[in-house]
Design a protein around this motif. Structure first.
Motif, short mmCIF file in Angstrom:
data_model
loop_
_atom_site.label_atom_id
_atom_site.label_comp_id
_atom_site.label_asym_id
_atom_site.label_seq_id
_atom_site.Cartn_x
_atom_site.Cartn_y
_atom_site.Cartn_z
N GLY A 177 25.38 25.14 -25.66
CA GLY A 177 24.10 24.47 -25.46
C GLY A 177 24.13 23.03 -25.93
O GLY A 177 23.57 22.14 -25.28
N TYR A 205 21.06 21.91 -24.03
CA TYR A 205 20.09 23.00 -24.03
C TYR A 205 20.17 23.75 -25.36
O TYR A 205 21.21 23.73 -26.03
CB TYR A 205 20.36 23.98 -22.88
CG TYR A 205 19.92 23.51 -21.52
CD1 TYR A 205 18.77 24.03 -20.93
CD2 TYR A 205 20.65 22.55 -20.83
CE1 TYR A 205 18.37 23.60 -19.67
CE2 TYR A 205 20.25 22.12 -19.56
CZ TYR A 205 19.11 22.65 -18.99
OH TYR A 205 18.71 22.22 -17.76
N GLN A 209 17.67 28.99 -24.49
CA GLN A 209 17.70 28.67 -23.06
C GLN A 209 18.99 29.16 -22.41
O GLN A 209 18.98 29.68 -21.29
CB GLN A 209 17.53 27.16 -22.87
CG GLN A 209 16.17 26.64 -23.32
CD GLN A 209 16.13 25.13 -23.38
OE1 GLN A 209 16.99 24.48 -23.97
NE2 GLN A 209 15.12 24.53 -22.77
N ILE A 210 20.11 28.99 -23.12
CA ILE A 210 21.39 29.48 -22.60
C ILE A 210 21.35 31.00 -22.47
O ILE A 210 21.78 31.57 -21.46
CB ILE A 210 22.56 29.07 -23.53
CG1 ILE A 210 22.66 27.54 -23.61
CG2 ILE A 210 23.87 29.68 -23.03
CD1 ILE A 210 22.93 26.86 -22.28
N ARG A 241 16.05 32.84 -16.57
CA ARG A 241 15.71 31.41 -16.49
C ARG A 241 16.55 30.78 -15.39
O ARG A 241 17.75 31.01 -15.30
CB ARG A 241 15.98 30.71 -17.83
CG ARG A 241 15.59 29.23 -17.83
CD ARG A 241 16.02 28.54 -19.12
NE ARG A 241 15.68 27.13 -19.08
CZ ARG A 241 14.59 26.61 -19.63
NH1 ARG A 241 13.75 27.40 -20.28
NH2 ARG A 241 14.33 25.32 -19.55
N PRO A 248 18.74 28.22 -13.66
CA PRO A 248 19.58 27.07 -14.02
C PRO A 248 19.39 25.93 -13.03
O PRO A 248 19.43 26.14 -11.81
CB PRO A 248 21.00 27.64 -13.95
CG PRO A 248 20.91 28.74 -12.94
CD PRO A 248 19.53 29.33 -13.10
N PHE A 303 22.45 21.11 -14.35
CA PHE A 303 23.04 21.93 -15.41
C PHE A 303 24.32 22.59 -14.89
O PHE A 303 25.34 22.61 -15.58
CB PHE A 303 22.06 22.99 -15.88
CG PHE A 303 22.68 24.08 -16.71
CD1 PHE A 303 22.91 23.92 -18.07
CD2 PHE A 303 23.06 25.29 -16.12
CE1 PHE A 303 23.50 24.92 -18.83
CE2 PHE A 303 23.65 26.29 -16.86
CZ PHE A 303 23.87 26.10 -18.22
N GLN A 348 8.82 26.07 -19.23
CA GLN A 348 9.33 25.04 -20.13
C GLN A 348 10.28 24.07 -19.43
O GLN A 348 10.66 23.05 -20.01
CB GLN A 348 10.00 25.69 -21.34
CG GLN A 348 9.02 26.44 -22.23
CD GLN A 348 9.68 27.17 -23.38
OE1 GLN A 348 10.87 27.02 -23.63
NE2 GLN A 348 8.91 27.99 -24.09
N GLN A 349 10.64 24.37 -18.19
CA GLN A 349 11.48 23.44 -17.45
C GLN A 349 10.75 22.13 -17.17
O GLN A 349 11.37 21.15 -16.75
CB GLN A 349 11.94 24.09 -16.14
CG GLN A 349 12.86 25.28 -16.35
CD GLN A 349 13.41 25.83 -15.07
OE1 GLN A 349 14.28 25.21 -14.45
NE2 GLN A 349 12.91 26.97 -14.64
N GLN A 383 12.33 19.10 -18.66
CA GLN A 383 13.57 18.55 -18.11
C GLN A 383 13.40 17.88 -16.75
O GLN A 383 14.31 17.23 -16.27
CB GLN A 383 14.62 19.66 -17.97
CG GLN A 383 15.38 19.98 -19.24
CD GLN A 383 14.60 20.88 -20.16
OE1 GLN A 383 13.98 21.84 -19.70
NE2 GLN A 383 14.61 20.60 -21.44
N HIS A 405 12.58 24.79 -33.72
CA HIS A 405 12.39 24.39 -32.33
C HIS A 405 11.32 23.31 -32.21
O HIS A 405 11.46 22.37 -31.42
CB HIS A 405 12.00 25.62 -31.49
CG HIS A 405 11.89 25.34 -30.02
ND1 HIS A 405 12.96 24.93 -29.25
CD2 HIS A 405 10.82 25.40 -29.18
CE1 HIS A 405 12.58 24.76 -28.01
NE2 HIS A 405 11.28 25.02 -27.94
#
Length: 287
Positions: free
Chosen positions: A44, A49, A53-54, A62, A64, A68, A162-163, A166, A198
């Motif tokens: 990560g 990340y 998340q990984i 999730r 990718p 990524f 939560q993306q 990014q 976090h």
């Protein structure tokens, strides 16, 4: 009624049969990472990340992002294996109508494209800030009880949202958290510690500001419920509230202005982002 609607809702991967793509891709990603001798945290750090998340990507919950996969392919010496599936991933994402129940879809769509996101939380860490373990603990304690499959769906949807951090261009994001939110050890000491770490990590992002409203203050302009303020792409600012599972999207300009005015005063009264990080770090040390 909202709970029942959400219980029946399917994620886009399930609706379109794309879940297999992400599950298989996750297994490949995990195999390549372990072959490279990297932990989830180490990997990560290399791709930008967090370990949660990984983990979510390796379990197929999730999605990718293409950038990524390109970076991971090079770091893990995958020889183009991960890059080769980018078209399938993009197609699966484009077919996905939404990862959210009908009652939430209008807000979820706006959140995903918003230019600005501002949140006030008075009794819980906002969903966009929750770790996977924290979110799972929250849903596991929901009443009436949710079955395991529903809990996992809700956790996956929360991580998917939560993306927004990014995407490009990145939105302007701010949070005001009541200090008491930082004191409730949801999920136990280990999970709570990860959650505080976090918050410190997200708070260092250039487009994110996290402020804490100290409990020692006698009062502030909003002693009611939590709320969200959004500036959707191509539209004026709106407000979103939810109480006991009943959502309310406010578009009336005057009503939105009143909420935004309260939020502005609260930001001035709360600890600065730097002071807030110090307080969060102090609470982490005291665990």
């Amino acid at each position: 009624m909202a709970e029942e609607t959400e219980r029946r809702a399917e994620t886009p991967a399930e609706v379109n049969g794309a879940v297999g793509v992400f599950v298989l891709l996750g297994k490949q990603l995990k195999l390549l990472r372990e072959r490279a001798g990297l932990s989830q945290r180490e990997f990560g750090n290399l791709v930008g990340y967090g370990p949660d998340q990984i983990s979510a990507m390796e379990r197929g919950v999730r999605t990718p992002r293409p950038e990524f996969l390109e970076k991971a392919d090079e770091i893990l010496n995958a020889g183009g294996l991960l890059k080769a599936v980018i078209p399938e991933v993009e197609e699966a994402m484009s077919r996905a109508r939404t990862r959210h129940p009908e009652w939430y879809r209008s807000h979820a769509a706006m959140e995903g494209e918003a230019l600005e996101l501002h949140h006030y939380s008075n009794n819980a860490v906002h969903g966009l800030l929750q770790t996977e373990a924290h979110a799972r603990a929250v849903f596991a304690k929901r009443r009436p009880f949710l079955d395991e499959e529903t809990v996992e769906k809700r956790v996956a949807d929360r991580l998917y949202r939560q993306q927004v951090f990014q995407r490009s261009p990145r939105p302007v994001v701010s949070y005001i958290l009541e200090e008491m939110v930082l004191d409730r050890p949801i999920g136990g000491a280990r999970v709570h510690g990860e959650q505080l770490r976090h918050l410190l990590s997200v708070g260092t992002m250039q487009n994110v500001e996290i402020q804490v409203m100290p409990t020692r203050l006698e009062e502030h302009p909003n002693l009611g419920s939590a709320f969200n303020l959004l500036v959707p792409k191509g539209h004026g600012q709106v407000a979103y509230l939810e109480a006991q599972g009943f959502p309310q999207l406010i578009t009336d300009r005057e009503e939105v202005r009143k909420i935004a005015d309260r939020y502005g005063i609260m930001r001035a009264m709360a600890l600065s982002p730097k002071e807030s990080r110090s307080l969060i770090a102090q609470k982490l040390e005291e665990l």
